[in-house]
Design a protein around this motif. Structure first.
Motif, PDB file in Angstrom:
ATOM      1  N   SER A   1      -3.183   5.013  -8.569  1.00 16.71           N
ATOM      2  CA  SER A   1      -4.518   5.388  -8.123  1.00 16.71           C
ATOM      3  C   SER A   1      -5.131   4.255  -7.311  1.00 16.71           C
ATOM      4  CB  SER A   1      -5.417   5.686  -9.321  1.00 16.71           C
ATOM      5  OG  SER A   1      -5.654   4.503 -10.066  1.00 16.71           O
ATOM      6  N   ALA A   2      -6.270   4.545  -6.660  1.00 16.57           N
ATOM      7  CA  ALA A   2      -6.949   3.520  -5.866  1.00 16.57           C
ATOM      8  C   ALA A   2      -7.380   2.347  -6.746  1.00 16.57           C
ATOM      9  CB  ALA A   2      -8.159   4.122  -5.159  1.00 16.57           C
TER      10      ALA A   2
ATOM     11  N   PHE B   1      -4.351   0.284  -7.654  1.00 15.39           N
ATOM     12  CA  PHE B   1      -3.942  -0.493  -6.485  1.00 15.39           C
ATOM     13  C   PHE B   1      -4.851  -1.702  -6.297  1.00 15.39           C
ATOM     14  CE2 PHE B   1      -4.461  -1.250  -1.853  1.00 15.39           C
ATOM     15  CZ  PHE B   1      -3.206  -1.769  -1.608  1.00 15.39           C
TER      16      PHE B   1
ATOM     17  N   THR C   1       0.838  -1.212   0.000  1.00 15.97           N
ATOM     18  CA  THR C   1       0.000   0.000   0.000  1.00 15.97           C
ATOM     19  C   THR C   1       0.867   1.253   0.000  1.00 15.97           C
ATOM     20  OG1 THR C   1      -1.774  -1.154   1.187  1.00 15.97           O
ATOM     21  CG2 THR C   1      -1.795   1.246   1.243  1.00 15.97           C
TER      22      THR C   1
ATOM     23  N   GLN D   1       1.131   3.596  -3.452  1.00 16.33           N
ATOM     24  CA  GLN D   1       0.456   4.893  -3.415  1.00 16.33           C
ATOM     25  C   GLN D   1       1.395   6.059  -3.134  1.00 16.33           C
ATOM     26  OE1 GLN D   1      -2.878   4.483  -0.724  1.00 16.33           O
ATOM     27  NE2 GLN D   1      -3.958   3.069  -2.066  1.00 16.33           N
ATOM     28  N   GLN D   2       2.420   5.857  -2.294  1.00 20.53           N
ATOM     29  CA  GLN D   2       3.269   6.985  -1.917  1.00 20.53           C
ATOM     30  C   GLN D   2       4.599   7.030  -2.665  1.00 20.53           C
ATOM     31  OE1 GLN D   2       3.605   7.857   2.262  1.00 20.53           O
ATOM     32  NE2 GLN D   2       1.592   7.006   2.737  1.00 20.53           N
TER      33      GLN D   2
ATOM     34  N   GLY E   1       2.798   6.226  -6.815  1.00 20.23           N
ATOM     35  CA  GLY E   1       1.699   7.122  -7.116  1.00 20.23           C
ATOM     36  C   GLY E   1       0.552   6.480  -7.866  1.00 20.23           C
TER      37      GLY E   1
END
Length: 476
Positions: free
Chosen positions: A300-301, A304, A290, A294-295, A298
């Motif tokens: 998107s939901a 992911f 996660t 995401q970090q 980058g």
């Protein structure tokens, strides 16, 4: 037995499996679907930033703290009766969650929802153990149970976002109600009647066991969010004190909640240890992926969610293949190799980089991890539930589910602490993607070491005949 009679028994078992799995799938789905709705819930109900996590924590603590008691209630009151009562509680609590008009009301309803799920899951598993005796049929049933659990977790991440966007966050909870009603209607028709054992419940043992688990889980959740501080010491000290009191109570009780004789089974002990370590690895990996996706990358939901779907597919394959191999070779070999695959996957994923991509950095590791996770879980679960006397079926189910709950919570806290702690050890400015990637890689190596230890435990403790699961002779 005639062909018609065999067909009737098979149909009855199939319906029983479908009804119990329907309820289990719903509780797993609900545990993850709410993640996508947290920002909207916080805005609608006026949650403070530090409070919104309690929507997750309240559910997790109540489930983990009561699984053991829930399993024992199934032994005392009967599996079907306990299961139906828990489904009813879950339905009412889900409706209350959707109708909640304040943050306090939602958290209280989530606690009640967790209570229902904590009793429903081991009671349902106890019913399956009653319907499917030790052997290939039970292995297949547990394979389906485990596969649906993996699918439910991933499906919840996607469904939560869809329902929140299209109908509002309350419908994450409302959709549980008709499913619960359908389960309650079908239960008397397809589940075997409850066998009630008229023994008094060990109330002091229940209180001390539940208190120990709740304090342990609160410590782990707090550790995940805040690291080590004075509150951790308070939680841990209180948990250790209650744990010691629980053991003292159980040794003196004429009808203990957890009779010490049950730990005479090497398969049960080994299965629960493997499940706990696998739980650490799974939730630890989820935190790592996660944060990285995401970090650092980058994503998107939606991207992911698709990444995690890859792991879900291979985990289902691992469950299916694993339960077949357990029937042929025994659970020792399957559990050991499942843990070895988890170790290999963690090492593969440890090559994370800031310039990485989904294909180069995540895909191979997640494919291997999913396969290992499915095989390890189904083999360890079969081991933990094999050869258990009828009077202790619910207890064994509660122990197995509790082991996973504690392992998963520990994994999330451990992964967060190691990754962030290592990444910020020398940082004076904001956390950079490069520092975070390095911290995540260190976390994966730690998880690899833990899964290697899990493989050793599986090889040492999970000894069983090749073609059948171990039968343990428990003394009274």
């Amino acid at each position: 037995m005639t062909t018609e009679a065999r067909s009737a028994v098979t149909t009855h078992r199939g319906w029983a499996l479908a009804v119990v799995c329907m309820a289990m799938f719903m509780s797993v789905l609900d545990s993850t679907s709410v993640y996508a709705a947290l920002p909207v819930i916080a805005l609608d109900l006026g949650f403070a930033p530090a409070e919104i996590q309690w929507v997750i924590t309240a559910y997790g603590v109540s489930i983990g703290g009561l699984l053991l008691l829930g399993g024992r209630l199934a032994d005392y009151a009967g599996g079907r009766r306990t299961f139906m009562t828990a489904v009813g509680v879950f339905a009412v609590a889900s409706l209350a969650c959707g109708l909640a008009g304040s943050s306090e009301a939602l958290i209280a309803s989530r606690v009640a929802q967790g209570v229902g799920a904590a009793i429903m899951t081991p009671a349902g598993l106890s019913v399956l153990m009653q319907v499917f005796p030790d052997g290939p049929d039970r292995n297949k049933a547990l394979g389906i149970w485990g596969g649906l659990g993996g699918i439910g977790g991933s499906a919840g991440l996607l469904l939560g976002g869809v329902l929140t966007d299209w109908a509002g966050w309350a419908w994450i909870f409302y959709t549980n109600v008709p499913v619960c009603l359908a389960v309650l209607i079908l239960c008397p028709q397809v589940l075997p009647a409850s066998i009630r054992r008229r023994r008094r419940l060990d109330l002091p043992g229940a209180i001390t066991a539940t208190g120990t688990l709740v304090l342990t889980l609160l410590a782990l959740f707090h550790f995940a969010a805040n690291g080590v501080d004075s509150f951790i010491a308070v939680y841990v000290s209180a948990a250790v004190t209650l744990a010691a009191l629980f053991v003292a109570v159980e040794l003196r009780s004429p009808a203990p909640l957890v009779p010490m004789r049950i730990f005479a089974s090497r398969a049960l002990v080994g299965g629960n240890l493997v499940i706990m370590i696998a739980g650490v690895a799974v939730d630890g990996l989820l935190i790592v992926v996660t944060l990285y996706a995401q970090q650092v990358l980058g994503l998107s939901a939606l991207q992911f969610g698709m990444v995690m779907a890859v792991m879900t597919v291979t985990s289902v394959i691992g469950v299916i293949v694993g339960q077949h191999l357990v029937t042929r070779t025994g659970f020792r070999l399957v559990a050991s190799w499942g843990m070895i695959l988890l170790m290999i996957a963690c090492v593969l994923l440890a090559g994370l980089s800031v310039e990485g991509t989904l294909i180069d950095d995540l895909l191979a590791g997640l494919v291997v991890f999913g396969a290992g996770m499915g095989a390890a879980f189904v083999a360890a679960q079969i081991a933990a539930l094999s050869g258990v006397p009828e009077r202790d079926r619910g207890l064994a189910a509660g122990l197995e589910e509790t082991s996973f709950a504690v392992g998963a919570t520990l994994g999330a806290g451990l992964a967060s602490a190691i990754a962030i702690g290592f990444a910020t050890r020398d940082a004076t400015d904001a956390l950079s993607p490069a520092d975070l990637a390095e911290g995540l890689a260190v976390t994966l190596y730690v998880l690899a070491g833990l899964t290697a230890a899990g493989a050793l435990l599986a090889a040492t403790l999970l000894r069983a005949p090749a073609a059948a699961t171990e039968k343990i002779a428990f003394s009274s």
